[in-house]
Design a protein around this motif. Structure first.
Motif, mmCIF file in Angstrom:
data_model
loop_
_atom_site.group_PDB
_atom_site.id
_atom_site.type_symbol
_atom_site.label_atom_id
_atom_site.label_comp_id
_atom_site.label_asym_id
_atom_site.label_seq_id
_atom_site.Cartn_x
_atom_site.Cartn_y
_atom_site.Cartn_z
ATOM 1 N N PHE A 19 3.467 12.408 3.224
ATOM 2 C CA PHE A 19 4.881 12.106 2.991
ATOM 3 C C PHE A 19 5.177 12.091 1.489
ATOM 4 C CE2 PHE A 19 8.229 8.980 2.117
ATOM 5 C CZ PHE A 19 9.255 9.452 2.920
ATOM 6 N N GLY A 20 4.320 11.419 0.714
ATOM 7 C CA GLY A 20 4.515 11.361 -0.728
ATOM 8 C C GLY A 20 4.434 12.736 -1.368
ATOM 9 N N LEU A 21 3.495 13.558 -0.923
ATOM 10 C CA LEU A 21 3.381 14.906 -1.464
ATOM 11 C C LEU A 21 4.558 15.775 -1.048
ATOM 12 C CD1 LEU A 21 -0.438 15.428 -0.822
ATOM 13 C CD2 LEU A 21 0.663 15.058 -3.038
ATOM 14 N N ALA A 22 5.097 15.530 0.148
ATOM 15 C CA ALA A 22 6.244 16.310 0.615
ATOM 16 C C ALA A 22 7.500 16.011 -0.190
ATOM 17 C CB ALA A 22 6.491 16.049 2.102
ATOM 18 N N VAL A 23 7.688 14.745 -0.564
ATOM 19 C CA VAL A 23 8.896 14.378 -1.319
ATOM 20 C C VAL A 23 8.687 14.525 -2.821
ATOM 21 C CG1 VAL A 23 9.652 12.795 0.487
ATOM 22 C CG2 VAL A 23 8.282 11.918 -1.407
ATOM 23 N N SER A 24 7.524 15.082 -3.221
ATOM 24 C CA SER A 24 7.244 15.232 -4.650
ATOM 25 C C SER A 24 8.213 16.191 -5.327
ATOM 26 C CB SER A 24 5.807 15.723 -4.858
ATOM 27 O OG SER A 24 5.631 17.022 -4.289
ATOM 28 N N ILE A 25 8.894 17.031 -4.548
ATOM 29 C CA ILE A 25 9.851 17.965 -5.147
ATOM 30 C C ILE A 25 11.029 17.240 -5.790
ATOM 31 C CG2 ILE A 25 9.257 19.849 -3.581
ATOM 32 C CD1 ILE A 25 11.716 19.182 -1.959
ATOM 33 N N PHE A 26 11.221 15.959 -5.437
ATOM 34 C CA PHE A 26 12.331 15.193 -6.003
ATOM 35 C C PHE A 26 11.943 14.477 -7.298
ATOM 36 C CE2 PHE A 26 13.075 15.170 -1.358
ATOM 37 C CZ PHE A 26 14.249 15.893 -1.338
ATOM 38 N N PHE A 27 10.660 14.485 -7.632
ATOM 39 C CA PHE A 27 10.195 13.785 -8.826
ATOM 40 C C PHE A 27 10.010 14.800 -9.950
ATOM 41 C CE2 PHE A 27 8.124 11.067 -5.421
ATOM 42 C CZ PHE A 27 9.187 10.177 -5.394
ATOM 43 N N THR A 28 10.961 14.840 -10.855
ATOM 44 C CA THR A 28 10.927 15.809 -11.949
ATOM 45 C C THR A 28 10.221 15.274 -13.186
ATOM 46 O OG1 THR A 28 13.114 15.057 -12.660
ATOM 47 C CG2 THR A 28 13.026 16.930 -11.149
ATOM 48 N N ASP A 29 9.931 13.986 -13.217
ATOM 49 C CA ASP A 29 9.171 13.422 -14.325
ATOM 50 C C ASP A 29 8.362 12.253 -13.799
ATOM 51 O OD1 ASP A 29 10.716 10.774 -14.856
ATOM 52 O OD2 ASP A 29 12.286 12.310 -14.853
ATOM 53 N N MET A 35 0.830 -1.204 0.000
ATOM 54 C CA MET A 35 0.000 0.000 0.000
ATOM 55 C C MET A 35 0.865 1.256 0.000
ATOM 56 S SD MET A 35 -2.965 -1.166 2.705
ATOM 57 C CE MET A 35 -3.783 0.411 2.625
ATOM 58 N N PHE A 36 1.897 1.268 0.813
ATOM 59 C CA PHE A 36 2.761 2.449 0.915
ATOM 60 C C PHE A 36 3.515 2.691 -0.389
ATOM 61 C CE2 PHE A 36 6.897 4.334 2.075
ATOM 62 C CZ PHE A 36 6.449 5.521 2.627
ATOM 63 N N GLN A 37 4.086 1.643 -0.951
ATOM 64 C CA GLN A 37 4.877 1.810 -2.171
ATOM 65 C C GLN A 37 4.032 2.249 -3.355
ATOM 66 O OE1 GLN A 37 7.072 -2.117 -2.027
ATOM 67 N NE2 GLN A 37 8.758 -0.802 -2.620
ATOM 68 N N THR A 38 2.886 1.617 -3.548
ATOM 69 C CA THR A 38 2.046 1.999 -4.686
ATOM 70 C C THR A 38 1.508 3.408 -4.520
ATOM 71 O OG1 THR A 38 0.145 0.901 -3.615
ATOM 72 C CG2 THR A 38 1.389 -0.368 -5.261
ATOM 73 N N LEU A 39 1.187 3.809 -3.292
ATOM 74 C CA LEU A 39 0.717 5.170 -3.060
ATOM 75 C C LEU A 39 1.808 6.179 -3.402
ATOM 76 C CD1 LEU A 39 -1.339 7.200 -2.073
ATOM 77 C CD2 LEU A 39 -0.672 6.700 0.277
ATOM 78 N N LEU A 40 3.036 5.902 -2.983
ATOM 79 C CA LEU A 40 4.145 6.791 -3.319
ATOM 80 C C LEU A 40 4.391 6.834 -4.824
ATOM 81 C CD1 LEU A 40 4.794 7.199 -0.321
ATOM 82 C CD2 LEU A 40 7.189 6.811 -0.861
ATOM 83 N N MET A 41 4.242 5.688 -5.488
ATOM 84 C CA MET A 41 4.424 5.665 -6.941
ATOM 85 C C MET A 41 3.384 6.539 -7.634
ATOM 86 S SD MET A 41 5.299 1.707 -7.832
ATOM 87 C CE MET A 41 6.766 0.896 -7.201
ATOM 88 N N VAL A 42 2.132 6.417 -7.227
ATOM 89 C CA VAL A 42 1.064 7.199 -7.845
ATOM 90 C C VAL A 42 1.290 8.688 -7.614
ATOM 91 C CG1 VAL A 42 -1.394 7.715 -7.765
ATOM 92 C CG2 VAL A 42 -0.627 5.344 -7.737
ATOM 93 N N ILE A 43 1.582 9.060 -6.372
ATOM 94 C CA ILE A 43 1.818 10.471 -6.060
ATOM 95 C C ILE A 43 3.019 10.991 -6.861
ATOM 96 C CG2 ILE A 43 2.525 12.078 -4.252
ATOM 97 C CD1 ILE A 43 0.928 10.386 -2.278
ATOM 98 N N GLY A 44 4.067 10.189 -6.902
ATOM 99 C CA GLY A 44 5.258 10.609 -7.635
ATOM 100 C C GLY A 44 5.011 10.749 -9.119
#
Length: 397
Positions: free
Chosen positions: A292-302, A206-215
């Motif tokens: 957490f996923g939204l906070a680290v979204s600054i690292f996802f440039t694509d 659940m955590f990994q897929t959520l982070l993938m979607v947000i990213g």
């Protein structure tokens, strides 16, 4: 009146963000594939691979180059274990490999010619195991069977090895009373690998897929400058975070019902926890994971970067949770990581609730940690999205 109008405008803005987020997720084949594959296919396949949970009577070929009474005794003890079934003992190694290739055997146990000679000299004996990877649990079954057989053989022959010890040590050993130890593994009395591992893996999925979607969503926003028309204010960032998080909560409420409700029922996994306690745990977990996923979204440039960065963290997250390795024995920096990543305390708390029947008071540390993470990561997520908006405005097309 101004306050009422502002409130109405904010709610309208949030509703628009929610609708756009649903459209973005539903309209992206890659995101839908991650959700369907990661949640449903991965959840089913992972359980299917460990569905036997316990492996019994694994067919094994023994290549006995020693051909002594001691090696035959070891083979007899090995065959008596419930984990393996010795189907042949007279073959040489090439013949044993052919049986392995034809799937008539799942493993080979090789006893070298000096097996008994080493024991007679008081040295450690050596044997070699080969296993197929057709099923993940074959190795575990052979390892347990060979180790228990060797311990039983060791107990029979240890007294005769006293001749190799100094006289003082022999006297001490002879005066020592033997201790019989009998134990049962708590909460996993069958010692099944799946019943031990899968409940923790479900939370990690659940955590990994959520982070993938947000990213992927945030990466697409950064890549195509989709936020350039928004105001880079903190209030606008708050509305973005609130709207997006609402969408993820709705989606993962359904996914949690499948993974934590249906999967344990289908595959007979541990499921002795109180349903309402698990729901109470999922609320701060999903909130903190979304923030957490939204906070680290600054690292996802694509939109492709999250798949490469997040997909290989499963083992690390299981380790940090404290399920596979005691949290008390971790160095301080790993223990700190446990309290920084939402999946770690949530996994430990879920295993306590669902597999061990704990109450909410017995997971209060993990529960408080998740709520604290919600507060911290919500603020960080707002700052991150204000940065994303500014970046979209200033980036070149």
């Amino acid at each position: 009146m101004i306050t009422s109008n502002n409130m109405k405008a904010s709610l309208t803005d949030i509703a628009s963000i929610i609708l756009n987020e649903f459209k973005t997720i539903a309209g992206s084949f890659a995101i839908v594939l991650v959700l369907m594959g990661g949640i449903f296919m991965y959840g089913i396949l992972y359980n299917y691979m460990y569905a036997p949970d316990l492996v019994r009577n694994v067919p094994v070929v023994v290549v006995d180059n020693s051909k002594t009474g001691l090696s035959r005794e070891y083979i007899r003890l090995l065959n008596a274990t419930p984990q393996v079934d010795v189907i042949a003992t007279g073959e040489d190694f090439p013949q044993a490999k052919e049986l392995l290739k034809m799937n008539e055997a799942a493993g080979i146990l090789y006893l070298p010619a000096d097996f008994t000679d080493r024991v007679s000299r008081g040295d450690e004996s050596v044997f070699i195991m080969y296993e197929t990877t057709d099923a993940f649990l074959y190795y575990l079954a052979m390892q347990e069977a060979s180790a228990s057989s060797m311990l039983a053989l060791n107990a029979d022959y240890r007294p005769s090895m006293a001749v190799f010890l100094p006289a003082g040590d022999v006297a001490q050993l002879s005066a020592t009373q033997p201790i019989n130890v009998a134990g049962t593994a708590l909460y996993n009395y069958t010692k099944g690998y799946g019943t031990y591992l899968i409940p923790a893996v479900l939370i990690v999925i659940m955590f990994q897929t959520l982070l993938m979607v947000i990213g992927m969503v945030s990466g697409d926003e950064r890549q195509n400058r989709l936020l350039r028309y928004l105001r880079p204010s903190f209030s606008q960032a708050m509305r973005l975070v609130a709207g997006k998080t609402f969408v993820y909560l709705i989606l993962y409420a359904v996914f949690a019902f499948f993974l934590l409700g249906l999967i344990p029922f289908i595959f007979d996994l541990p499921n002795i926890g109180n349903t309402w306690n698990i729901i109470m745990l999922l609320i701060p977990f999903l909130l903190s994971a979304s923030f957490f996923g939204l906070a680290v979204s600054i690292f996802f440039t694509d939109s492709d970067a999250p798949l490469l960065m997040i997909a290989f963290f499963s083992v690390g997250l299981i380790f940090l949770s404290g399920v596979s390795y005691p949290l008390e024995l971790m160095p301080w920096y790993w223990k700190l990581s446990h309290y920084l990543i939402p999946a770690a305390p949530a996994t430990l708390a879920y295993v306590k609730l669902n597999s061990m029947g704990a109450s909410m008071s017995e997971i209060h540390i993990e529960y408080i940690t998740l709520w604290f993470q919600c507060a911290v990561y919500f603020i960080l997520a707002c700052f991150a999205y204000r940065y994303n908006i500014r970046k979209s405005k200033t980036s070149n097309i």
